[in-house]
Enzyme design. Structure first.
Site, short mmCIF file in Angstrom:
data_model
loop_
_atom_site.label_atom_id
_atom_site.label_comp_id
_atom_site.label_asym_id
_atom_site.label_seq_id
_atom_site.Cartn_x
_atom_site.Cartn_y
_atom_site.Cartn_z
N ASP A 126 -70.48 45.85 -94.09
CA ASP A 126 -70.29 44.68 -93.24
C ASP A 126 -69.85 45.16 -91.87
OD1 ASP A 126 -69.20 42.13 -92.06
OD2 ASP A 126 -69.73 41.41 -94.06
N THR B 13 -71.05 28.79 -97.44
CA THR B 13 -70.52 29.98 -96.80
C THR B 13 -70.23 29.63 -95.34
OG1 THR B 13 -72.66 30.80 -95.99
CG2 THR B 13 -72.05 31.36 -98.25
N ASP C 28 -74.58 48.99 -88.56
CA ASP C 28 -75.49 47.89 -88.25
C ASP C 28 -76.78 48.12 -89.02
OD1 ASP C 28 -77.27 46.08 -87.16
OD2 ASP C 28 -76.97 46.72 -85.08
N ILE C 29 -77.08 47.24 -89.97
CA ILE C 29 -78.24 47.46 -90.84
C ILE C 29 -79.57 47.28 -90.11
CG2 ILE C 29 -77.15 47.10 -93.06
CD1 ILE C 29 -78.93 44.23 -91.43
N ASN D 216 -78.40 41.29 -97.89
CA ASN D 216 -77.79 39.98 -97.80
C ASN D 216 -77.37 39.60 -96.38
OD1 ASN D 216 -75.97 37.64 -98.93
ND2 ASN D 216 -74.57 38.95 -97.79
N TYR E 107 -84.65 31.28 -87.95
CA TYR E 107 -84.16 31.61 -89.30
C TYR E 107 -85.25 31.40 -90.34
CZ TYR E 107 -81.04 31.23 -93.40
OH TYR E 107 -80.42 31.38 -94.62
N LYS F 80 -86.77 34.32 -92.72
CA LYS F 80 -86.65 34.24 -94.18
C LYS F 80 -88.01 34.16 -94.86
CE LYS F 80 -82.19 34.50 -94.70
NZ LYS F 80 -81.61 35.74 -95.28
#
Length: 301
Positions: free
Chosen positions: A38, A205, A73-74, A100, A171, A175
């Site tokens: 994270d 969330t 940072d992914i 995720n 978004y 996705k």
């Protein structure tokens, strides 16, 4: 607990809070060793902090589990490589990648700025690809060395990606791209002992607290259908060796309900056997629409 993933090494991205945190804790409870990734940014992608990842690691260790924090940072190519390297260097191998991480920058299309589009596509879609690419390279090398893995990738799509969502064009596109990436990766990586599936979760969330504002009250029956921890059991199962025959699938998860999403399929058709003329196609399209089921409505439409 059953220990269904006992000894397996798992990366969970965006695991400092929300659904990702619950994934990390659930894997640890079932015996996995977890890399808690994270970057610690705000809901809008600003700032960074190692605190969220470190707090989850502390929770896992306090319960007797094994975990390590990672704040890369992914969506950064080198950062995604370092994340995979962290698992291998700390725990000796990698068995499961759970993609995720993400954030929102919602806006109607007519008001959306280029940066708002680019940022969401980068974190969600490129972030899935970058980690998947480096993990896949590791598993391919293992397979070529005669150590064929029993590896798992669980991506995170969304109902917005499957059906669309008003005010979330960036978004929804990201996705939807993740769902498409999932089926391609499943086909390409099967030869290396890797399965690739995705979930489309509905849970409360930081990203969805406004969407599910009406569901914030404590449930009378004691079961909170919007609790993020409801999503994790399926993710843990998909990360286990038991799921070896399941790949290229997208599952929707909400409360106690698990459903299998149906992808785009070939539908009704008409073949003239020659090139159509434009005036001929109005009646053809009308007949095709009559024979096809109505599409699911876009969220918010």
């Amino acid at each position: 607990m059953t220990g269904i993933v006992e000894g397996r090494v798992v990366i969970v991205t965006g695991a400092g809070r929300g659904i990702g945190r619950e994934h990390a804790l659930a894997f640890a409870r079932e015996g996995a060793r977890v890399v808690v990734n994270d970057i610690g940014v705000g809901l809008d992608g600003s700032g960074s902090s190692g605190g969220p990842a470190e707090q989850v690691v502390a929770e896992i260790e306090a319960a007797g589990g094994s975990a390590v924090a990672n704040t890369d940072d992914i969506a950064d190519w080198a950062g995604a490589q370092r994340l995979v390297d962290t698992a291998v260097e700390k725990f000796g191998r990698l068995d499961v990648l759970v993609n995720n991480a993400g954030f929102l920058r919602d806006r109607m299309l007519v008001n959306m700025a280029e940066q708002e589009w680019d940022a969401v596509i980068r974190v969600h879609l490129k972030g899935h690809f970058a980690t998947l690419r480096h993990a896949a390279a590791y598993w391919r090398a293992e397979a070529k060395a005669g150590r064929t893995p029993s590896a798992r990738v669980i991506n995170t799509s969304s109902g917005a990606g499957l059906l669309g969502s008003v005010g979330q064009g960036n978004y929804s596109a990201a996705k939807a791209g993740i769902a498409g990436l999932t089926v391609v990766a499943a086909a390409e990586l099967a030869r290396y002992g890797v399965t690739v599936n995705a979930i489309a979760p509905a849970a409360r969330t930081r990203m969805t607290e406004q969407t599910f504002a009406d569901d914030m009250a404590a449930p009378e029956d004691g079961f909170d259908a919007m609790a993020p921890e409801n999503v994790s059991p399926l993710v843990v199962w998909l990360g286990s060796e038991e799921s070896a025959k399941v790949t290229g699938r997208v599952f929707e998860v909400e409360g106690g309900q698990v459903s299998l999403a149906q992808a785009w399929r070939h539908g009704p058709s008409e073949d003239k056997g020659a090139r159509w003329e434009p005036p001929e196609l109005g009646p053809v399209v009308a007949r095709l629409l009559e024979r096809a089921p109505e599409p699911e409505p876009v969220y918010g439409a």
